[in-house]
Design a protein around this motif. Structure first.
Motif, PDB file in Angstrom:
ATOM      1  N   ASP A   5       0.837  -1.298   0.052  1.00 51.04           N
ATOM      2  CA  ASP A   5      -0.172  -0.008  -0.061  1.00 51.04           C
ATOM      3  C   ASP A   5       0.803   1.240   0.168  1.00 51.04           C
ATOM      4  O   ASP A   5       0.568   2.244  -0.768  1.00 51.04           O
ATOM      5  CB  ASP A   5      -0.804   0.000   1.151  1.00 51.04           C
ATOM      6  N   TRP A  13       4.044   1.493  -0.961  1.00 54.18           N
ATOM      7  CA  TRP A  13       4.744   1.596  -2.233  1.00 54.18           C
ATOM      8  C   TRP A  13       3.871   2.141  -3.207  1.00 54.18           C
ATOM      9  O   TRP A  13       4.411   2.889  -4.150  1.00 54.18           O
ATOM     10  CB  TRP A  13       5.192   0.102  -2.434  1.00 54.18           C
ATOM     11  N   GLN A  14       2.685   1.536  -3.311  1.00 50.03           N
ATOM     12  CA  GLN A  14       1.931   2.051  -4.478  1.00 50.03           C
ATOM     13  C   GLN A  14       1.445   3.519  -4.152  1.00 50.03           C
ATOM     14  O   GLN A  14       1.189   4.430  -5.240  1.00 50.03           O
ATOM     15  CB  GLN A  14       0.548   1.041  -4.597  1.00 50.03           C
ATOM     16  N   SER A  15       1.116   4.061  -2.948  1.00 49.92           N
ATOM     17  CA  SER A  15       0.800   5.434  -2.852  1.00 49.92           C
ATOM     18  C   SER A  15       1.824   6.420  -2.969  1.00 49.92           C
ATOM     19  O   SER A  15       1.839   7.584  -3.648  1.00 49.92           O
ATOM     20  CB  SER A  15      -0.087   5.726  -1.749  1.00 49.92           C
ATOM     21  N   ALA A  24       5.236   5.509  -4.059  1.00 44.95           N
ATOM     22  CA  ALA A  24       6.343   5.442  -4.864  1.00 44.95           C
ATOM     23  C   ALA A  24       7.738   5.456  -4.751  1.00 44.95           C
ATOM     24  O   ALA A  24       8.495   6.169  -5.590  1.00 44.95           O
ATOM     25  CB  ALA A  24       5.790   6.128  -6.296  1.00 44.95           C
ATOM     26  N   TYR A  79      -0.479  -7.132  -9.823  1.00 41.03           N
ATOM     27  CA  TYR A  79      -0.592  -7.402  -8.270  1.00 41.03           C
ATOM     28  C   TYR A  79      -1.808  -7.942  -7.759  1.00 41.03           C
ATOM     29  O   TYR A  79      -2.007  -9.018  -6.946  1.00 41.03           O
ATOM     30  CB  TYR A  79      -0.436  -5.811  -7.576  1.00 41.03           C
TER      31      TYR A  79
END
Lengths: 250, 249
Positions: free
Chosen positions: B176, B178-180, B182, B222
């Protein structure tokens, strides 16, 4: 809590026993040179009333305080450096051994001879006696500093001040408390000698005077008063401080 | 940002035979912005050593590491390190442990509250680490790395010895984040399933001295990695195509 109360009770009973033994022996010896507890108490109160006791104790405490702060500051600084740097430690180790083994009396005499019978010579002499002990204790602590935390600090690029405050000092805390406690015990004894040899006030000066007069009751009165003051420092400052720095331990 | 790593040679002096042990040899790779790289290989192949070199903790090696801005950001790049042991300061509370790594401005921004809420640690903010379970300590250590808003997250087997549920939970927390936000991620593990579950790219190392033997993209989307059957099939297929993966471990 219950155990603290009962341990207080035991201390009280043991203190009363000591007084009783003293009283008994004094009665048995029956000499001016071995006064009764009550006589000593009487002398003590008289001296407090005249303000003499407070005057001399406050001078002694002032000397204890200044030389203590001086010795701890320098000792901690040197101790951390020697604990972290192996080459410096190897170089200065023999100096440390030398200073650890110089008798307190020699330092005092040399300071008085070289600097004169002045206040700063007295305080310096006491500090020099104490610094090597602080260095040895703190060095031990600095050698045991956890590398993991220092690496963490380095990777997060923490400032030197942050590392000192949050990583180094907390790990040194037990060593600081130990050297504070042993330091206080050592320093006040040396301060008395310094006063005896070259000051015109303070508890040591008074003891010297009473010695010449063979006034044993006054000697005991001053001793008890001073031991009392040191105990107040121990229970009032040192022990609460120790609990504070170790509260994170389970 | 872009990370360029080139370690031509890294040796340790060994106690046993008073000689030199070669830990890494000709390791060269580049990490681009937002990549999630898993470093996979047998124990003792120098992965931790490599992370320490990249994080600047170890400077005794032959080669060069450069971490560069890609244009717009004009500040020093930040690295958040999550160690194998949480390395939380035991004499500081959870909140203090986070505060220590932050600047005054960052503390002002309220990031600590935000992270504590997202990690469900709010009621533990004044707790000392020793009173937390190992899973929670790991979570705090993760939040500490997140809190500095790193450009590069460096993680050294951060989830070993956790039970499956806790591990899944922390994987999700990490993904979460990493995805938000980056960041680029370097994640060391010796579990192939963990690597394939998280990474966008897999680097496989040989045993000592560590060398890169495979560099494969992990392309399964993912959402599909959460489907146990699809994921297992993907893992087997990838291993079949690249037998080198299991050669050394």
């Amino acid at each position: 809590m219950a155990s603290r109360k009962s341990s207080f009770g035991i201390s009280l009973i043991s203190f009363i026993c000591l007084l009783a033994i003293w009283n008994f022996v004094a009665l048995w010896v029956n000499s001016r040179l071995f006064p009764l507890p009550l006589t000593v108490l009487h002398v003590l109160l008289e001296s407090i009333e005249e303000g003499e006791l407070q005057y001399h104790i406050s001078y002694t405490l002032m000397r204890v305080f200044i030389s203590f702060v001086l010795a701890m500051t320098l000792g901690i600084g040197i101790g951390i450096v020697l604990g972290i740097s192996k080459p410096l430690d190897r170089f200065f180790d023999s100096w440390l051994t030398l200073f650890l083994n110089i008798p307190a009396l020699v330092t005092i005499i040399l300071c008085y001879v070289w600097l004169g019978l002045i206040e700063s010579a007295a305080i310096l002499a006491v500090s020099i006696n104490k610094i090597p002990n602080v260095v040895v204790t703190i060095r031990e602590g600095a050698r045991a500093l956890e590398k993991d935390y220092l690496e963490m600090a380095q990777s997060f690029r923490l400032s030197h001040a942050t590392v000192l405050r949050h990583i180094v000092l907390p790990q040194l805390a037990p060593f600081l408390v130990a050297s504070t406690r042993s330091g206080l015990a050592l320093i006040w004894k040396i301060v008395l000698v310094v006063e005896l040899l070259g000051r015109s006030n303070g508890v040591g000066f008074q003891l010297h005077l009473f010695f010449q007069l063979f006034d044993i009751a006054s000697i005991l009165a001053y001793t008890l008063a001073f031991v009392f003051v040191i105990q107040v420092l121990e229970y009032g400052i040192l022990q609460p401080l120790e609990r504070r720095v170790s509260r994170w331990r389970r | 940002m872009q990370l360029q790593v080139e370690v031509r040679n890294k040796t340790f002096s060994s106690f046993e035979d008073s000689g030199q042990v070669k830990a890494l040899e000709d390791v060269k790779f580049t990490v681009d912005s937002g990549e999630f790289l898993c470093l996979f290989g047998p124990s003792g192949c120098g992965k931790t050593t490599l992370l320490n070199i990249i994080a600047g903790l170890d400077t005794h090696f032959d080669g060069a590491v450069s971490l560069k801005n890609s244009g717009k950001v004009e500040r020093e790049l930040r690295i958040g390190y999550v160690f194998q042991n949480p390395r939380l300061l035991p004499w500081r509370t959870v909140e203090e442990n986070l505060k220590i790594v932050l600047s005054a401005d960052q503390i002002q921004s309220g990031i600590i509250d935000e992270l504590l809420v997202s990690a469900e640690l709010v009621s533990f903010r004044n707790t000392y680490p020793s009173q937390l379970s190992i899973g929670m300590q790991r979570r705090v250590s993760l939040m500490r790395a997140f809190s500095i808003q790193p450009d590069l997250l460096v993680m050294d087997e951060p989830f070993v010895s956790l039970d499956q549920r806790m591990e899944n939970n922390l994987h999700q927390v990490l993904l979460d984040y990493w995805q938000s936000s980056a960041p680029s991620v370097l994640f060391v593990t010796h579990h192939i399933r963990e690597a394939l579950k998280l990474a966008t790219r897999l680097l496989v190392f040989s045993s000592r001295p560590g060398k890169i033997i495979l560099d494969i993209p992990v392309e399964l989307p993912y959402p599909e990695r959460k489907n146990p059957e699809v994921f297992s099939d993907y893992v087997s297929q990838l291993i079949e195509e690249n037998p080198g993966i299991l050669q050394n471990s």
